[in-house]
Design a protein around this motif. Structure first.
Motif, PDB file in Angstrom:
ATOM      1  N   THR A 237       1.015  -1.288   0.018  1.00  0.00           N
ATOM      2  CA  THR A 237       0.090  -0.058  -0.058  1.00  0.00           C
ATOM      3  C   THR A 237       0.974   1.333  -0.034  1.00  0.00           C
ATOM      4  OG1 THR A 237      -1.363  -1.300   1.386  1.00  0.00           O
ATOM      5  CG2 THR A 237      -2.337   0.747   0.908  1.00  0.00           C
ATOM      6  N   ILE A 242      -0.594   2.552  -5.286  1.00  0.00           N
ATOM      7  CA  ILE A 242      -2.017   3.300  -5.266  1.00  0.00           C
ATOM      8  C   ILE A 242      -2.012   4.302  -6.431  1.00  0.00           C
ATOM      9  CG2 ILE A 242      -3.257   4.965  -3.983  1.00  0.00           C
ATOM     10  CD1 ILE A 242      -3.082   2.195  -2.794  1.00  0.00           C
ATOM     11  N   ASP A 274      -4.109  -4.874   6.621  1.00  0.00           N
ATOM     12  CA  ASP A 274      -4.568  -3.998   5.404  1.00  0.00           C
ATOM     13  C   ASP A 274      -5.240  -4.554   4.299  1.00  0.00           C
ATOM     14  OD1 ASP A 274      -2.633  -2.001   6.463  1.00  0.00           O
ATOM     15  OD2 ASP A 274      -1.113  -2.299   5.049  1.00  0.00           O
ATOM     16  N   GLU A 276      -8.416  -5.645   4.016  1.00  0.00           N
ATOM     17  CA  GLU A 276      -9.728  -5.150   3.578  1.00  0.00           C
ATOM     18  C   GLU A 276      -9.555  -3.891   3.060  1.00  0.00           C
ATOM     19  OE1 GLU A 276     -13.600  -3.751   6.273  1.00  0.00           O
ATOM     20  OE2 GLU A 276     -12.074  -4.755   7.335  1.00  0.00           O
ATOM     21  N   MET A 277      -8.587  -2.959   3.419  1.00  0.00           N
ATOM     22  CA  MET A 277      -8.423  -1.708   2.835  1.00  0.00           C
ATOM     23  C   MET A 277      -8.132  -1.804   1.429  1.00  0.00           C
ATOM     24  SD  MET A 277      -5.613   1.384   3.993  1.00  0.00           S
ATOM     25  CE  MET A 277      -4.459   0.079   3.980  1.00  0.00           C
ATOM     26  N   ASN A 278      -7.244  -2.746   1.089  1.00  0.00           N
ATOM     27  CA  ASN A 278      -6.774  -2.874  -0.263  1.00  0.00           C
ATOM     28  C   ASN A 278      -7.952  -3.242  -0.911  1.00  0.00           C
ATOM     29  OD1 ASN A 278      -3.660  -2.843  -1.231  1.00  0.00           O
ATOM     30  ND2 ASN A 278      -3.825  -3.046   0.834  1.00  0.00           N
ATOM     31  N   LYS A 280     -11.270  -2.559  -0.542  1.00  0.00           N
ATOM     32  CA  LYS A 280     -12.185  -1.252  -0.887  1.00  0.00           C
ATOM     33  C   LYS A 280     -11.516  -0.248  -1.556  1.00  0.00           C
ATOM     34  CE  LYS A 280     -14.510  -2.120   3.893  1.00  0.00           C
ATOM     35  NZ  LYS A 280     -14.977  -1.432   4.905  1.00  0.00           N
ATOM     36  N   LEU A 281     -10.347  -0.135  -1.538  1.00  0.00           N
ATOM     37  CA  LEU A 281      -9.519   0.775  -2.470  1.00  0.00           C
ATOM     38  C   LEU A 281      -9.740   0.568  -3.871  1.00  0.00           C
ATOM     39  CD1 LEU A 281      -6.162   1.817  -0.796  1.00  0.00           C
ATOM     40  CD2 LEU A 281      -7.822   3.391  -1.585  1.00  0.00           C
ATOM     41  N   GLU A 282      -9.447  -0.758  -4.156  1.00  0.00           N
ATOM     42  CA  GLU A 282      -9.614  -1.191  -5.430  1.00  0.00           C
ATOM     43  C   GLU A 282     -11.058  -1.004  -6.092  1.00  0.00           C
ATOM     44  OE1 GLU A 282     -11.027  -3.732  -8.710  1.00  0.00           O
ATOM     45  OE2 GLU A 282     -11.445  -3.899  -6.838  1.00  0.00           O
ATOM     46  N   LYS A 284     -13.320   1.059  -5.056  1.00  0.00           N
ATOM     47  CA  LYS A 284     -13.505   2.504  -5.140  1.00  0.00           C
ATOM     48  C   LYS A 284     -12.757   3.290  -6.304  1.00  0.00           C
ATOM     49  CE  LYS A 284     -15.020   6.623  -3.629  1.00  0.00           C
ATOM     50  NZ  LYS A 284     -16.462   6.807  -3.455  1.00  0.00           N
ATOM     51  N   HIS A 320     -13.911  -9.974   1.874  1.00  0.00           N
ATOM     52  CA  HIS A 320     -14.319  -8.484   2.093  1.00  0.00           C
ATOM     53  C   HIS A 320     -14.618  -8.030   0.553  1.00  0.00           C
ATOM     54  CE1 HIS A 320     -13.724  -7.632   5.979  1.00  0.00           C
ATOM     55  NE2 HIS A 320     -12.518  -8.035   5.980  1.00  0.00           N
TER      56      HIS A 320
END
Length: 432
Positions: A237, A242, A274, A276-278, A280-282, A284, A320
């Protein structure tokens, strides 16, 4: 009217034969598929020239699929061995196979694979470029990279990994934010090298519209590769990853405008916190396009056991919202996997995919519920039938026979399943 791609058909409300097959496999309606394919949240990778395929859907609301990597290489140029791996993958129900061949008779192997495989087939044309064009990397012309993609598309490949996101701008961001493991993507590192040696833009980024025309002609799905994915958890990340993901989101929208199906490749090494965040980032940044994760591996310290580190990360990612898992074998980081390694990798990935589905697909729990019922009944044959690897399950039981055939050698007379059944039937239990 004959529509060129699944996405074009969906946008016009036309249900293809592939959509009907996927709807039946997934237990969803064709109306649902029409809606999701039209907006890019579901894909059905199916080249018009791949006649042996049994179509699968990838994306929102569908079961998590798995991919198996294999292919011939310079050190082990054994086509028969790789075909044995293909047989193993198909017998265990892998939905996709990626041919990563980069040496020797790559096209001969690819054609045999496409003729045989009911699973969707993917490739990384960049791996094949030097051999196909018969020249050194720095001497390949920008336009010639597209010739390799067209060759793979004509052969019948269902999806291609294209590292179009590592453009000059993102390369500079990476160089300002150096890593422990630098660029670990093979395709990404080759393109980075080509760009530096020729002082040119990434040809797949520069000629992206021409690439889309090839994909549209054959209905090849674009798997937008993550050149700047982390190859160690220390690099997860970071700015390079990103920045490329933002570019992949932009390229996704351009592909959809041409009715080309897209999925996004995700990171390879990510600490658990990290993941779940990854995901969600993808979702989004790439407009809910299907997410294809390469593991992710949750620790770097387990060579020989990376099918386990991958399965842990894959299960969390799938839970997720990741849609597609690339398997990892015990041989990862060490050598080319053999057939046994391939089996271990597939089983681990299938467990991860199903574990993730339990969190997001309502019907996924039915398999587990039936297994629990059979365990309570001590129905051993029934348990084997439902096991993800019935061969191994049968072998383990056969190797250690209990005194009481209804129990196993773990608990014997203290078997809680057996004793609870007796107690609830009003019978006595005896612990010998």
């Amino acid at each position: 009217m004959k529509y060129k791609t699944q996405m074009e058909a969906a946008k016009h409300g036309f249900v293809t034969d592939e959509m009907k097959i996927v709807a039946e496999k997934e237990g969803v309606s064709t109306d649902y598929l029409l809606e999701k394919i039209a907006i890019g949240e579901v894909i059905i990778p199916r080249n018009k020239n791949h006649n042996s395929i049994s179509p699968e859907g990838i994306g929102t609301g569908l079961k998590t699929k798995i991919n198996v990597n294999l292919g011939i290489s310079k050190d082990i140029n054994d086509m028969d061995l790789e075909m044995k791996k293909v047989d193993m993958a198909l017998s265990l129900g892998a939905e996709a196979i990626m041919d990563l061949s980069n040496y020797g008779k790559t096209q001969e192997f690819r054609k045999k694979l496409l003729e045989k495989s009911t699973a969707m087939i993917g490739t990384v044309p960049m791996y094949d470029a030097v051999g196909f064009l018969d020249k050194g990397l720095s001497f390949i012309k920008a336009e010639e990279f597209l010739d390799v993609v067209r060759n793979h598309a004509e052969n019948g490949v269902d999806f291609v990994t294209i590292h179009a996101g590592i453009n000059r701008q993102n390369s500079e961001i990476y160089l300002r934010n150096r890593r422990v493991n630098e660029i670990v993507s093979r395709g990404g590192s080759l393109l980075f090298g080509w760009m530096k040696m020729n002082d040119r833009e990434n040809p797949f980024y520069e000629y992206y519209d021409e690439l889309l025309e090839i994909c549209r002609e054959y209905d090849v799905t674009l798997s937008l590769g993550d050149s700047l994915r982390p190859g160690g958890i220390a690099d997860a990340t970071d700015p390079g990853q990103i920045s490329e993901l933002i570019t992949l989101g932009e390229l996704t929208k351009r592909a959809w405008e041409k009715d080309v199906q897209v999925m996004i490749e995700g990171p390879g090494h990510v600490p658990i916190g990290d993941i779940e965040m990854n995901v969600k980032l993808e979702k989004k940044l790439c407009h809910n396009a299907p997410f294809y994760v390469l593991g992710p591996l949750v620790t770097d310290i387990a060579p020989g056991y990376d099918h386990i580190t991958s399965a842990i990360g894959g299960a969390i990612a799938a839970a997720h919202g990741a849609d597609f898992l690339c398997y990892v074998t015990p041989a990862e980081h060490l050598r080319l996997p053999d057939v046994d390694d391939v089996k271990e990798g597939i089983i681990a990935a299938k467990i991860a995919a199903h574990a993730g589905d339990i969190n997001k697909i309502k019907s996924a729990k039915e398999w587990d519920l039936e297994m629990s019922k059979r365990r309570q009944k001590l129905d051993w044959e029934g348990m084997f039938e439902l096991a993800i690897d019935p061969v191994k399950a049968r072998r383990y039981r056969a190797e250690s026979q209990p005194t009481d055939e209804h129990t196993c050698t773990m608990c014997g007379a203290m078997c809680s399943m057996k004793n609870m059944n007796l107690i609830l039937e009003g019978k006595d239990i005896k612990i010998d």
